[in-house]
Every structure is written in structure tokens, then in C-alpha cells.
Design an enzyme around this catalytic site. Structure first.
Site, PDB file in Angstrom:
ATOM      1  N   GLU A 171      24.038  76.443   1.401  1.00  0.00           N
ATOM      2  CA  GLU A 171      24.185  76.578  -0.060  1.00  0.00           C
ATOM      3  C   GLU A 171      24.304  78.049  -0.452  1.00  0.00           C
ATOM      4  O   GLU A 171      23.852  78.464  -1.521  1.00  0.00           O
ATOM      5  CB  GLU A 171      22.958  75.966  -0.739  1.00  0.00           C
ATOM      6  CG  GLU A 171      23.257  75.188  -1.973  1.00  0.00           C
ATOM      7  CD  GLU A 171      23.540  73.727  -1.701  1.00  0.00           C
ATOM      8  OE1 GLU A 171      23.393  73.253  -0.556  1.00  0.00           O
ATOM      9  OE2 GLU A 171      23.958  73.053  -2.654  1.00  0.00           O
ATOM     10  N   ILE A 225      -0.646  79.147  13.962  1.00  0.00           N
ATOM     11  CA  ILE A 225      -2.004  78.613  13.776  1.00  0.00           C
ATOM     12  C   ILE A 225      -2.264  77.448  14.742  1.00  0.00           C
ATOM     13  O   ILE A 225      -3.386  77.240  15.190  1.00  0.00           O
ATOM     14  CB  ILE A 225      -2.207  78.202  12.294  1.00  0.00           C
ATOM     15  CG1 ILE A 225      -2.287  79.477  11.432  1.00  0.00           C
ATOM     16  CG2 ILE A 225      -3.449  77.326  12.106  1.00  0.00           C
ATOM     17  CD1 ILE A 225      -2.250  79.250   9.922  1.00  0.00           C
TER      18      ILE A 225
HETATM   19  C1  LIG Z   1      23.361  71.852   8.654  1.00  0.00           C
HETATM   20  C2  LIG Z   1      24.399  72.423   7.742  1.00  0.00           C
HETATM   21  C3  LIG Z   1      24.851  71.692   6.660  1.00  0.00           C
HETATM   22  C4  LIG Z   1      25.855  72.210   5.830  1.00  0.00           C
HETATM   23  N1  LIG Z   1      26.365  71.434   4.821  1.00  0.00           N
HETATM   24  C5  LIG Z   1      27.464  71.865   4.144  1.00  0.00           C
HETATM   25  C6  LIG Z   1      28.118  71.010   3.212  1.00  0.00           C
HETATM   26  O1  LIG Z   1      27.703  69.869   2.965  1.00  0.00           O
HETATM   27  N2  LIG Z   1      29.258  71.462   2.616  1.00  0.00           N
HETATM   28  C7  LIG Z   1      29.761  72.713   2.863  1.00  0.00           C
HETATM   29  O2  LIG Z   1      30.786  73.068   2.285  1.00  0.00           O
HETATM   30  N3  LIG Z   1      29.139  73.551   3.728  1.00  0.00           N
HETATM   31  C8  LIG Z   1      28.013  73.156   4.383  1.00  0.00           C
HETATM   32  N4  LIG Z   1      27.400  73.990   5.285  1.00  0.00           N
HETATM   33  C9  LIG Z   1      27.944  75.317   5.515  1.00  0.00           C
HETATM   34  C10 LIG Z   1      27.084  76.442   4.956  1.00  0.00           C
HETATM   35  O3  LIG Z   1      27.118  76.423   3.556  1.00  0.00           O
HETATM   36  C11 LIG Z   1      27.618  77.747   5.571  1.00  0.00           C
HETATM   37  O4  LIG Z   1      27.217  77.750   6.935  1.00  0.00           O
HETATM   38  C12 LIG Z   1      27.113  78.967   4.852  1.00  0.00           C
HETATM   39  O5  LIG Z   1      27.664  79.053   3.558  1.00  0.00           O
HETATM   40  C13 LIG Z   1      27.470  80.273   5.607  1.00  0.00           C
HETATM   41  O6  LIG Z   1      28.805  80.302   6.005  1.00  0.00           O
HETATM   42  P1  LIG Z   1      29.154  80.632   7.545  1.00  0.00           P
HETATM   43  O7  LIG Z   1      28.323  79.753   8.382  1.00  0.00           O
HETATM   44  O8  LIG Z   1      30.623  80.600   7.709  1.00  0.00           O
HETATM   45  O9  LIG Z   1      28.632  82.123   7.770  1.00  0.00           O
HETATM   46  P2  LIG Z   1      29.418  83.557   7.402  1.00  0.00           P
HETATM   47  O10 LIG Z   1      29.947  83.425   6.054  1.00  0.00           O
HETATM   48  O11 LIG Z   1      30.378  83.752   8.542  1.00  0.00           O
HETATM   49  O12 LIG Z   1      28.239  84.525   7.482  1.00  0.00           O
HETATM   50  C14 LIG Z   1      27.730  85.085   8.696  1.00  0.00           C
HETATM   51  C15 LIG Z   1      26.685  86.154   8.318  1.00  0.00           C
HETATM   52  O13 LIG Z   1      27.332  87.213   7.580  1.00  0.00           O
HETATM   53  C16 LIG Z   1      26.674  87.385   6.331  1.00  0.00           C
HETATM   54  N5  LIG Z   1      27.646  87.750   5.302  1.00  0.00           N
HETATM   55  C17 LIG Z   1      28.848  87.172   5.034  1.00  0.00           C
HETATM   56  N6  LIG Z   1      29.440  87.783   3.997  1.00  0.00           N
HETATM   57  C18 LIG Z   1      28.591  88.759   3.565  1.00  0.00           C
HETATM   58  C19 LIG Z   1      28.621  89.731   2.516  1.00  0.00           C
HETATM   59  N7  LIG Z   1      29.634  89.794   1.661  1.00  0.00           N
HETATM   60  N8  LIG Z   1      27.581  90.563   2.385  1.00  0.00           N
HETATM   61  C20 LIG Z   1      26.512  90.483   3.232  1.00  0.00           C
HETATM   62  N9  LIG Z   1      26.423  89.593   4.241  1.00  0.00           N
HETATM   63  C21 LIG Z   1      27.436  88.730   4.408  1.00  0.00           C
HETATM   64  C22 LIG Z   1      26.046  86.025   6.020  1.00  0.00           C
HETATM   65  O14 LIG Z   1      24.985  86.151   5.083  1.00  0.00           O
HETATM   66  C23 LIG Z   1      25.589  85.609   7.412  1.00  0.00           C
HETATM   67  O15 LIG Z   1      24.372  86.219   7.714  1.00  0.00           O
HETATM   68  C24 LIG Z   1      26.377  73.502   6.083  1.00  0.00           C
HETATM   69  C25 LIG Z   1      25.898  74.242   7.177  1.00  0.00           C
HETATM   70  C26 LIG Z   1      24.946  73.708   8.016  1.00  0.00           C
HETATM   71  C27 LIG Z   1      24.514  74.509   9.224  1.00  0.00           C
END
Ligand SMILES: Cc1cc2nc3c(=O)[nH]c(=O)nc-3n(C[C@H](O)[C@H](O)[C@H](O)COP(=O)(O)OP(=O)(O)OC[C@H]3O[C@@H](n4cnc5c(N)ncnc54)[C@H](O)[C@@H]3O)c2cc1C
Length: 382
Positions: free
Chosen positions: A366, A340
Site C-alpha cells: 500500500e 521475549i
Molecule cells: C504480499 C503482497 C501483496 C500485495 N498486494 C498488492 C495488490 O493487491 N495490488 C497491487 O497493486 N500491489 C500489491 N502489492 C505490491 C506492493 O504494493 C508493492 O510491492 C509496493 O508498492 C512496492 O513496490 P515494489 O515492490 O515494486 O518496490 P520498488 O518500488 O521497486 O521499491 C524498492 C525500494 O525502493 C524504495 N523506493 C522506490 N522509490 C523511491 C523513492 N522515490 N524514494 C525513496 N525510496 C524509494 C522503496 O521504498 C523500496 O524500499 C503487494 C505486494 C505484496 C508483497
């Protein structure tokens, strides 16, 4: 369910709206542009009693309940996502494990300073090789005399590296059952504990003024009284703490989506093309109507989950639904708000460009939205 806020809940909402207008909006560009954690804002929020909203008064908080918290969060989140997301992590996952599972002594020692806003809370679950798959964490805690030795690396931990950070509540593999199934336990590791050091602060595409770090533990010894809750069931405890976190991320998302709607509507009513304001074009009206409808839906789901929490009822399914729906709404509202604004929305002269960058993480943090769908499906009996 009564949708009217009580006088007390409304006062908190108004307090947060005024605080956001006076203290956050005038300064948010500077914090985000310089990627500076605005410690002074959290000190002021502490003075206003905003750092322990979900913690009872006996532990230094105000115990206003989840509905009031959602109303408050929407106001702060509408103003700035960096402040709101820091506040979110502190109030929920950074503090709630101590409230839910801490001993009275642990609550006095660590929860009270968090709830008073003297310290900032952090929660370390994610690791380089374990995000969605929490069982795959590699950080270990092995018993040693009357304590534990922690080794491993946490990644993406919010709030652990600021001047006011308390340390981190982390999850570690603490043993295995006779059948080989891993056991997990939660620990408080205060800043300054030998063997605990801060790793790099990550450069992100949004939430620019937040602290998101790698944390490194090498032979890090904590005394036995730093175990939070019961040894062996830490994973279940962490999952429980994440459920209230999901209501909070839904509220964070709701604020962003509402903020996008407000600025996009305002812009559409000012911007003229073809001799009239763009709000006169049906294509723009439909975008705004869809945004407003989705925002209202997100609000209803978020308040429903918060209301269930306050009633002491089961709320995990509704929290996952609220987080899923509200964060998708935030992302689409941000995208449409930029659309927009046309080319101006792609510049940092308009807040929508930051909302657009901030929105994406709401679908990831989360528990990703794919994981929220798995949680909901499990509750349906799949
Ligand atoms: C800015 C920021 C702040 C954060 N703060 C915190 C914090 O304070 N404490 C903390 O502990 N973590 C924190 N995180 C981490 C965040 O919770 C994770 O990034 C998130 O849970 C996803 O994990 P990953 O990045 O390892 O992705 P992955 O688990 O590697 O996932 C990659 C992709 O695969 C998909 N996937 C994985 N498993 C499956 C499944 N079984 N079925 C279907 N799809 C799947 C996911 O949905 C995603 O699309 C933070 C992340 C960011 C970027």
C-alpha cells in the site's frame, strides 16, 4: 474527538473478537502451514455481514464507517494476518474504486456481490517494472470499436485467483495527451474474460494463506461499460482509493502489534529463569512498556485518520502517518515479542514467529514507508 466507541461500533468489535476466537484462532496454524486460502472463513464472514463494512446498505453493505472498521480490523488482525489482509484488500482497494467512481449500473453489477461477500475484490496496480513508480506501468488499454483491448502483466495482485474472486480492477495506460504525458484509466476485468489468465501464486515469507498473483492480459477485450470512472484520470482515482487502504493497513498493523504485546506479556509472566518470571526483569519490562506505548500511539493515529474519513474531512496525510507509524510499530513489536520468547519465539510452536514474518510486508504494501514519508512531506508543502 470522542475516543469512546458507540454501542453499535462496540457490538461490531465484540462480534469480530468472538468470530476470531471461535473460527480463526483454532484453524490458523493449519491454513498457514498448508498455505491454504480459507474460503470457508470468508463465506462465514459474509453471513455475518462483514464483507461490505464501508459500502452503504443500498449497495449490499453495512456502511458502518471507518472508525468501526478499524475497531473490527484490529480484532481480526490480532488473530491472523492472512485472513485480515485478504479482508483488508477486499474491503478497501478491491471495492472502494467502484463505490467512489462506478456508475449506478456498475455498482449494482459488481459492488453489490462484493459487499454481500459473494465475490472477493482485487486491485491491480503493481507490475514487474512499476511498484512505487505507479506512472511507470506498462499495461495498455487501447480503444477498439465500443470497448478496450488490454495488454500487460500485473504482479503481486492480492485476491484475484481464489474460487470466490470476481476479477480485478486494474490501471492501464490508455493514451497520451498532445504534450506526450501519459493518460491512465481504470477497468474492471471479470474472471473468465478471454485474454485474461492467472499467473503464478507467489511464495512469500508471510501472509502464507493469502492469494498473491501475477495476472496476464493478452489481447483482453472488455466492453466500454467496464471502464471505471473517467477515461484519462484513472491514476488519480487509484491514488484516492489507496488512501483509505492506508488506514486499513494501519489497522492491520495495529492488530498485529497489539497481538504481539498480549502474547509477549503473557509469556513473560509464565516463563521462569533465575528463579523468577522474566517479567520481573527490568530489561523485559522496558520492552513491554515501549511496545505498549507505541501500540497506543499507533492506535491514536489510526483512529484519528479513520475519524477524519468519517467526518468527510481531508485524511490523506493522517492516513499516510498512521500507516507509516503503525507498520513500523508492528515490525518492532514483532521483533521484541520474539526476543521475549527467546529460542521458542523462533519456532513455529509460538504465534510470534508468524507475526514476525507477517509484519515485514506492512512496511512495504500500500505504498512503502519511504513513499509514505514522501506523501507526508508533500502535504507539509515540500
Ligand atoms: C504480499 C503482497 C501483496 C500485495 N498486494 C498488492 C495488490 O493487491 N495490488 C497491487 O497493486 N500491489 C500489491 N502489492 C505490491 C506492493 O504494493 C508493492 O510491492 C509496493 O508498492 C512496492 O513496490 P515494489 O515492490 O515494486 O518496490 P520498488 O518500488 O521497486 O521499491 C524498492 C525500494 O525502493 C524504495 N523506493 C522506490 N522509490 C523511491 C523513492 N522515490 N524514494 C525513496 N525510496 C524509494 C522503496 O521504498 C523500496 O524500499 C503487494 C505486494 C505484496 C508483497
Amino acid at each position: 474527538m470522542n475516543f469512546e466507541l458507540t454501542d453499535e461500533q462496540r457490538s461490531l468489535q465484540v462480534l469480530c473478537r468472538d468470530f476470531a476466537r471461535k473460527e480463526i484462532v483454532p484453524n490458523r496454524d493449519e491454513w498457514n502451514a498448508n498455505k491454504r486460502f480459507p474460503i470457508e472463513v470468508f463465506r462465514k464472514m459474509a453471513e455475518l455481514g462483514l464483507m461490505g463494512l464501508l459500502v452503504p446498505e443500498e449497495y449490499g453493505g453495512t456502511g458502518v464507517g471507518a472508525v468501526a472498521y478499524v475497531a473490527a480490523m484490529e480484532e481480526i488482525a490480532k488473530a491472523d494476518q492472512s485472513v485480515a489482509s485478504t479482508w483488508n484488500a477486499h474491503l478497501t482497494i478491491g471495492s472502494m474504486p467502484l463505490l467512489y467512481f462506478g456508475t449506478p449500473e456498475q455498482k449494482r453489477r459488481w459492488l453489490v456481490p462484493l459487499a454481500r461477500g459473494e465475490r472477493l475484490g482485487a486491485f491491480g496496480l503493481t507490475e514487474p517494472d512499476a511498484g512505487s513508480d505507479a506512472r511507470g506501468i506498462r499495461t495498455t488499454a487501447r480503444p477498439d470499436d465500443d470497448g478496450w483491448i488490454i495488454d500487460g502483466t500485473k504482479l503481486f495482485t492480492s485476491n484475484a485467483g481464489t474460487e470466490m474472486s470476481q476479477g480485478v480492477i486494474l490501471l492501464a495506460v490508455s493514451g497520451a495527451r498532445p504534450d506526450g504525458v501519459k493518460e491512465y484509466s481504470a477497468f474492471m476485468v471479470p474472471r473468465g474474460t478471454p485474454g485474461f489468465r492467472l499467473g503464478r501464486n507467489l511464495n512469500k515469507i508471510g501472509w502464507d494463506a493469502t492469494d498473491t498473483r501475477e495476472l496476464i492480459f493478452e489481447g483482453c477485450r472488455v466492453p466500454a461499460d467496464h471502464l471505471i470512472g473517467t477515461a484519462g484520470v484513472g491514476l488519480r482515482q487509484f491514488m484516492h482509493a489507496l488512501a483509505i487502504g492506508r488506514i486499513s493497513v494501519a489497522a492491520l498493523s495495529l492488530g498485529l502489534a497489539q497481538g504481539c504485546l498480549e502474547v509477549a506479556l503473557d509469556y513473560a509472566q509464565q516463563r521462569k529463569q533465575f528463579g523468577q518470571t522474566i517479567s520481573r526483569f527490568q530489561a523485559i519490562q522496558f520492552k513491554l512498556a515501549d511496545m505498549a506505548t507505541a501500540v497506543e500511539n499507533a492506535r491514536l493515529l489510526t483512529y484519528k485518520a479513520a475519524w477524519l474519513y468519517d467526518q468527510g474531512a481531508d485524511y490523506a496525510k493522517e492516513a499516510a502517518m498512521a500507516k507509516l507509524y503503525a507498520s513500523d510499530t508492528a515490525m518492532s513489536a514483532a521483533s521484541e515479542a520474539v526476543q521475549i520468547h527467546g529460542g521458542y519465539g523462533y519456532t513455529d510452536e509460538y504465534v510470534v514467529s508468524r507475526f514476525f514474518r507477517d509484519a515485514k510486508i506492512l512496511q512495504i504494501g500500500e505504498g512503502t514507508n519511504e513513499i509514505q514519508r514522501l506523501v507526508i512531506a508533500r502535504h507539509l508543502g515540500c
